[in-house]
Design a protein around this motif. Structure first.
Motif, PDB file in Angstrom:
ATOM      1  N   TRP A 187       0.864  -1.179   0.000  1.00  0.00           N
ATOM      2  CA  TRP A 187       0.000   0.000   0.000  1.00  0.00           C
ATOM      3  C   TRP A 187       0.886   1.210   0.000  1.00  0.00           C
ATOM      4  O   TRP A 187       2.068   1.137   0.315  1.00  0.00           O
ATOM      5  N   GLU A 188       0.317   2.317  -0.370  1.00  0.00           N
ATOM      6  CA  GLU A 188       1.043   3.585  -0.373  1.00  0.00           C
ATOM      7  C   GLU A 188       0.971   4.196   1.019  1.00  0.00           C
ATOM      8  O   GLU A 188      -0.115   4.487   1.512  1.00  0.00           O
ATOM      9  N   PRO A 189       2.106   4.359   1.685  1.00  0.00           N
ATOM     10  CA  PRO A 189       2.081   5.006   3.002  1.00  0.00           C
ATOM     11  C   PRO A 189       1.542   6.426   2.901  1.00  0.00           C
ATOM     12  O   PRO A 189       1.767   7.110   1.904  1.00  0.00           O
ATOM     13  N   ARG A 190       0.846   6.821   3.918  1.00  0.00           N
ATOM     14  CA  ARG A 190       0.279   8.177   3.956  1.00  0.00           C
ATOM     15  C   ARG A 190       1.041   8.997   4.986  1.00  0.00           C
ATOM     16  O   ARG A 190       1.562   8.456   5.955  1.00  0.00           O
ATOM     17  N   ASP A 191       1.064  10.317   4.762  1.00  0.00           N
ATOM     18  CA  ASP A 191       1.692  11.198   5.740  1.00  0.00           C
ATOM     19  C   ASP A 191       0.904  11.143   7.038  1.00  0.00           C
ATOM     20  O   ASP A 191      -0.328  11.145   7.040  1.00  0.00           O
ATOM     21  N   ARG A 192       1.626  11.104   8.115  1.00  0.00           N
ATOM     22  CA  ARG A 192       0.992  11.063   9.437  1.00  0.00           C
ATOM     23  C   ARG A 192       0.693  12.487   9.891  1.00  0.00           C
ATOM     24  O   ARG A 192       1.566  13.322   9.958  1.00  0.00           O
ATOM     25  N   ASP A 193      -0.548  12.750  10.203  1.00  0.00           N
ATOM     26  CA  ASP A 193      -0.958  14.039  10.743  1.00  0.00           C
ATOM     27  C   ASP A 193      -1.226  13.801  12.233  1.00  0.00           C
ATOM     28  O   ASP A 193      -2.153  13.081  12.594  1.00  0.00           O
ATOM     29  N   ALA A 194      -0.420  14.376  13.105  1.00  0.00           N
ATOM     30  CA  ALA A 194      -0.432  14.058  14.537  1.00  0.00           C
ATOM     31  C   ALA A 194      -1.812  14.199  15.178  1.00  0.00           C
ATOM     32  O   ALA A 194      -2.219  13.363  15.963  1.00  0.00           O
ATOM     33  N   GLN A 195      -2.547  15.255  14.883  1.00  0.00           N
ATOM     34  CA  GLN A 195      -3.828  15.473  15.552  1.00  0.00           C
ATOM     35  C   GLN A 195      -4.833  14.358  15.245  1.00  0.00           C
ATOM     36  O   GLN A 195      -5.381  13.779  16.168  1.00  0.00           O
ATOM     37  N   PRO A 196      -5.092  14.020  13.978  1.00  0.00           N
ATOM     38  CA  PRO A 196      -6.032  12.913  13.728  1.00  0.00           C
ATOM     39  C   PRO A 196      -5.536  11.585  14.313  1.00  0.00           C
ATOM     40  O   PRO A 196      -6.332  10.790  14.788  1.00  0.00           O
ATOM     41  N   GLN A 197      -4.230  11.353  14.314  1.00  0.00           N
ATOM     42  CA  GLN A 197      -3.701  10.113  14.882  1.00  0.00           C
ATOM     43  C   GLN A 197      -4.056  10.016  16.364  1.00  0.00           C
ATOM     44  O   GLN A 197      -4.440   8.963  16.840  1.00  0.00           O
ATOM     45  N   ARG A 198      -3.914  11.113  17.092  1.00  0.00           N
ATOM     46  CA  ARG A 198      -4.254  11.102  18.522  1.00  0.00           C
ATOM     47  C   ARG A 198      -5.737  10.794  18.721  1.00  0.00           C
ATOM     48  O   ARG A 198      -6.104  10.039  19.626  1.00  0.00           O
ATOM     49  N   ALA A 199      -6.590  11.394  17.912  1.00  0.00           N
ATOM     50  CA  ALA A 199      -8.029  11.157  18.032  1.00  0.00           C
ATOM     51  C   ALA A 199      -8.370   9.708  17.688  1.00  0.00           C
ATOM     52  O   ALA A 199      -9.201   9.079  18.361  1.00  0.00           O
ATOM     53  N   ILE A 200      -7.736   9.184  16.674  1.00  0.00           N
ATOM     54  CA  ILE A 200      -7.969   7.789  16.295  1.00  0.00           C
ATOM     55  C   ILE A 200      -7.510   6.870  17.424  1.00  0.00           C
ATOM     56  O   ILE A 200      -8.229   5.942  17.818  1.00  0.00           O
ATOM     57  N   ALA A 201      -6.318   7.123  17.971  1.00  0.00           N
ATOM     58  CA  ALA A 201      -5.805   6.296  19.070  1.00  0.00           C
ATOM     59  C   ALA A 201      -6.748   6.339  20.268  1.00  0.00           C
ATOM     60  O   ALA A 201      -7.014   5.307  20.902  1.00  0.00           O
ATOM     61  N   ALA A 202      -7.288   7.516  20.579  1.00  0.00           N
ATOM     62  CA  ALA A 202      -8.217   7.654  21.701  1.00  0.00           C
ATOM     63  C   ALA A 202      -9.481   6.831  21.453  1.00  0.00           C
ATOM     64  O   ALA A 202      -9.981   6.163  22.365  1.00  0.00           O
ATOM     65  N   SER A 203      -9.986   6.855  20.231  1.00  0.00           N
ATOM     66  CA  SER A 203     -11.189   6.083  19.899  1.00  0.00           C
ATOM     67  C   SER A 203     -10.932   4.583  20.010  1.00  0.00           C
ATOM     68  O   SER A 203     -11.777   3.831  20.508  1.00  0.00           O
ATOM     69  N   VAL A 204      -9.767   4.144  19.542  1.00  0.00           N
ATOM     70  CA  VAL A 204      -9.436   2.724  19.635  1.00  0.00           C
ATOM     71  C   VAL A 204      -9.301   2.311  21.100  1.00  0.00           C
ATOM     72  O   VAL A 204      -9.836   1.273  21.516  1.00  0.00           O
ATOM     73  N   ARG A 205      -8.611   3.120  21.895  1.00  0.00           N
ATOM     74  CA  ARG A 205      -8.482   2.812  23.335  1.00  0.00           C
ATOM     75  C   ARG A 205      -9.859   2.722  23.990  1.00  0.00           C
ATOM     76  O   ARG A 205     -10.127   1.818  24.786  1.00  0.00           O
ATOM     77  N   GLU A 206     -10.754   3.648  23.659  1.00  0.00           N
ATOM     78  CA  GLU A 206     -12.098   3.656  24.225  1.00  0.00           C
ATOM     79  C   GLU A 206     -12.826   2.369  23.853  1.00  0.00           C
ATOM     80  O   GLU A 206     -13.485   1.749  24.693  1.00  0.00           O
ATOM     81  N   GLY A 207     -12.710   1.957  22.596  1.00  0.00           N
ATOM     82  CA  GLY A 207     -13.338   0.709  22.165  1.00  0.00           C
ATOM     83  C   GLY A 207     -12.763  -0.512  22.867  1.00  0.00           C
ATOM     84  O   GLY A 207     -13.482  -1.448  23.227  1.00  0.00           O
ATOM     85  N   LEU A 208     -11.437  -0.506  23.070  1.00  0.00           N
ATOM     86  CA  LEU A 208     -10.806  -1.609  23.798  1.00  0.00           C
ATOM     87  C   LEU A 208     -11.278  -1.648  25.240  1.00  0.00           C
ATOM     88  O   LEU A 208     -11.567  -2.711  25.773  1.00  0.00           O
ATOM     89  N   ASP A 209     -11.352  -0.472  25.871  1.00  0.00           N
ATOM     90  CA  ASP A 209     -11.832  -0.409  27.257  1.00  0.00           C
ATOM     91  C   ASP A 209     -13.257  -0.904  27.363  1.00  0.00           C
ATOM     92  O   ASP A 209     -13.602  -1.652  28.266  1.00  0.00           O
ATOM     93  N   ALA A 210     -14.105  -0.525  26.419  1.00  0.00           N
ATOM     94  CA  ALA A 210     -15.523  -0.947  26.434  1.00  0.00           C
ATOM     95  C   ALA A 210     -15.620  -2.460  26.236  1.00  0.00           C
ATOM     96  O   ALA A 210     -16.466  -3.107  26.839  1.00  0.00           O
ATOM     97  N   GLY A 211     -14.758  -3.003  25.398  1.00  0.00           N
ATOM     98  CA  GLY A 211     -14.789  -4.442  25.130  1.00  0.00           C
ATOM     99  C   GLY A 211     -14.294  -5.283  26.276  1.00  0.00           C
ATOM    100  O   GLY A 211     -14.593  -6.477  26.345  1.00  0.00           O
ATOM    101  N   SER A 212     -13.534  -4.695  27.190  1.00  0.00           N
ATOM    102  CA  SER A 212     -12.982  -5.487  28.288  1.00  0.00           C
ATOM    103  C   SER A 212     -13.866  -5.474  29.522  1.00  0.00           C
ATOM    104  O   SER A 212     -13.531  -6.051  30.526  1.00  0.00           O
ATOM    105  N   ARG A 213     -14.986  -4.799  29.452  1.00  0.00           N
ATOM    106  CA  ARG A 213     -15.894  -4.718  30.620  1.00  0.00           C
ATOM    107  C   ARG A 213     -16.720  -5.948  30.786  1.00  0.00           C
ATOM    108  O   ARG A 213     -17.034  -6.686  29.976  1.00  0.00           O
TER     109      ARG A 213
END
Length: 132
Positions: A106-132
């Motif tokens: 695949w073609e790597p995409r430029d990393r934009d720090a702000q969206p990456q942080r928001a995406i990481a937060a959403s994934v963490r939230e989903g992981l936390d919800a799944g472990s309950r």
């Protein structure tokens, strides 16, 4: 009916089977498949998913020990958009060599720090919800 098609079986356990792919990307390309039907990995119960990936690892170890490959890919696709065309969860173990024509790119995409942080937060939230 399951089991009717000819297959070169390499492993059979209580929960999973492994057999050579009928249309291999490379020699030794093996499919590891749960015996119970689950459309995607997200549908596979934890115990079966564990066995599925432990078996994929064992198949990879056998391929590495018995053939002159330079590595391997594990490929597990979910949904048509991801390229799944057989809607029964499975893992491909694809042996690789430096001179093969297998492509997983695949073609790597430029990393934009702000969206990456928001995406990481959403994934963490989903992981936390799944472990309950």
């Amino acid at each position: 009916m399951a089991g009717d098609a000819p297959a070169d079986l390499v492993y059979e356990g209580e929960q999973v089977v492994a057999f050579l792919d009928a249309a291999p990307a490379a020699p030794g390309h093996t499919l590891v498949v749960p015996k119970s039907h689950h459309e995607t990995l997200l549908d596979v119960p934890d115990d079966v998913a564990g066995r599925l990936f432990r078996t994929a690892r064992r198949v990879a170890q056998s391929l590495e020990a018995n053939f002159d490959h330079g590595g391997f890919n594990l490929v597990q696709s979910n949904g048509a958009a991801a390229g799944q065309d057989v809607f029964h969860a499975h893992v491909h173990v694809i042996p690789r060599s430096d001179d093969d024509d297998v492509t997983l790119t695949w073609e790597p995409r430029d990393r934009d720090a702000q969206p990456q942080r928001a995406i990481a937060a959403s994934v963490r939230e989903g992981l936390d919800a799944g472990s309950r």
